[in-house]
Design an enzyme around this catalytic site. Sequence first.
Site, short mmCIF file in Angstrom:
data_model
loop_
_atom_site.label_atom_id
_atom_site.label_comp_id
_atom_site.label_asym_id
_atom_site.label_seq_id
_atom_site.Cartn_x
_atom_site.Cartn_y
_atom_site.Cartn_z
N HIS A 284 0.82 -1.22 0.00
CA HIS A 284 0.00 0.00 0.00
C HIS A 284 0.85 1.27 0.00
CE1 HIS A 284 0.52 -0.02 4.41
NE2 HIS A 284 0.15 1.23 4.40
N HIS B 245 7.59 -2.29 2.36
CA HIS B 245 7.46 -0.83 2.29
C HIS B 245 8.82 -0.11 2.17
CE1 HIS B 245 3.53 -1.94 3.39
NE2 HIS B 245 3.63 -1.86 4.69
C1 BG6 Z 1 1.40 -2.34 7.50
C2 BG6 Z 1 2.04 -2.98 8.69
O1 BG6 Z 1 1.80 -2.96 6.32
O2 BG6 Z 1 1.79 -0.96 7.46
C3 BG6 Z 1 1.62 -2.28 9.97
O3 BG6 Z 1 1.65 -4.35 8.76
C4 BG6 Z 1 1.96 -0.81 9.86
O4 BG6 Z 1 2.28 -2.84 11.09
C5 BG6 Z 1 1.38 -0.22 8.58
O5 BG6 Z 1 1.40 -0.16 10.98
C6 BG6 Z 1 1.86 1.20 8.38
O6 BG6 Z 1 1.15 1.76 7.32
P1 BG6 Z 1 0.97 3.33 7.21
O7 BG6 Z 1 0.31 3.55 5.90
O8 BG6 Z 1 0.13 3.74 8.39
O9 BG6 Z 1 2.34 3.91 7.30
#
Ligand code: BG6
Length: 510
Positions: free
Chosen positions: A197, A259
């Site tokens: 994402h 990520h």
């Molecule tokens: C997710 C993780 O992929 O990303 C979570 O599993 C994390 O642990 C999250 O909190 C963070 O996403 P964002 O968009 O809030 O930075």
Amino acid sequence: MATAAIANLEDEFTPTDKPAGPCVMVVFGAAGDLTKRKLIPALYNLAKDHLLPDNFAVVGVSFDDLSPDAFREEVTRFLDKEDHASEAWRWFHERLYYERGDFASDDTYLCLAKQLCEIDAHCGTQGNYLFYLATAPKFFADIVQQLGRHNLAQEENGSWRRVIIEKPFGHDLESAKTLNAQIQSVLAEKQIYRIDHYLGKETVQNLLVFRFSNSIFEPLWNDRYIDHVQITNAETVGVERRGGYFDNVGTMRDMVPNHIMQLISLTAMEPPASFKPEAVRDEQAKVLHAMKAFHPDEVLHNAVRGQYGAGRIEETTVPAYRSEPGVSPESRTETFVAMKLAIDNWRWAGIPFYVRTGKRLAERHTEITIQFKKTPLQIFQDTAGHKLRTNQLVIQIQPEEGMMLTFGAKIPGSTVRVGSVNMSCEYAKYFKTEPKTGYEVLLYDCMIGDPTLFQRADMVEAGWSVVDPVLDVWRAVSPRKFPNYPAGSWGPKESDDLLERDGRKWRTIA
Ligand code: BG6
């Protein structure tokens, strides 16, 4: 950055996207948090922006014993109150279906196939199906096998079938390879959309536009002008209701191969020959393959792990990780990781990429800082302000989205004094947009068959190749002192030491 120039471009901000073609989106794991908090709101945002086709439906599949009406009610609760009566929600609401079923059972897929045929006949969705696996990872391979077995994965008579697979994609390199092989035995690579994402975030996508549509930055984007790169991904939240899951995973697996690797690859990749999916993904993959995997002897020197103890976040006392529900009181799972990474290629040789990511840190903040080198000769060193910071370009990803360039300027007055000034561009101000969930663009892209922002099998495996040697050493050598940082801080002292050893510091995030 330059207000006037941006204002002139106003016409270009008018969205030109067309609605996706007819299709049904089937969500496995429809009663879960991801569906309710992210997927349904993202679909609703797409509906508001008129990007969903009229011939559209969503089928939620889950083990929960819900009637279709109860399912619709459940998901409505996760929307802002003022949206409940909107025209877009009414439109969306009547396209929501539900199928109760066990993911392992043949019956589920027989009923689903029947329901999909009925929807095709009723809604004109033409047999185009997007399957979203928003389930626990242990179900991924089985669901794909079942889709194949029940003729739901085959693209026939001009229809398309695509599968979005959530993270974590595997637990290590070997399991990622196994999972790739299992799903590739049913699906062609072009049908597989491995989602991350972070690639749906506006400023992450903007990295490509920023780097490759401006001629002024790219000539500086190399070891000659850049001293190092920092990536900070800080969360204030703890493990929330996911203690049981997280304690078996840890921050390294949860955040880094996916990520963080995406952020690194977009920052470091070579210019692609075009914006075609394979051209972009080839360049991203090359960076990931050029990342140096640590020799076991190097791990403890270059990788720091941490776990939070009790502390205070925004005036509230919060418990230690080991006291969170679902977490073992003796847990050795890391909630913080910092690493000094290297990319062994012509552009980045000798330029460290420092990354840190963790939970229960002082602020929610994600950014990439490009730290430029000093000027070759410091002619202002005898003037006030000579300890001037060197140029920094900060790409802010969240919560605020924007960019900031820091440079030296003369402070007005009769003597020469040098100060640091910032030139910044905040997305919300210039583009007047609200941050979205990040899933909108990814769901839309999958519906129109554009895989650019999804991970290919080789990219996922390359990410694990970097992380695996660290996990191996960490498994063999217990952390010396956990917890080692209080909630509400910027992580363990060793994370600062990692940079201080090299005469550098993490950028202060105010
Ligand atoms: C997710 C993780 O992929 O990303 C979570 O599993 C994390 O642990 C999250 O909190 C963070 O996403 P964002 O968009 O809030 O930075």
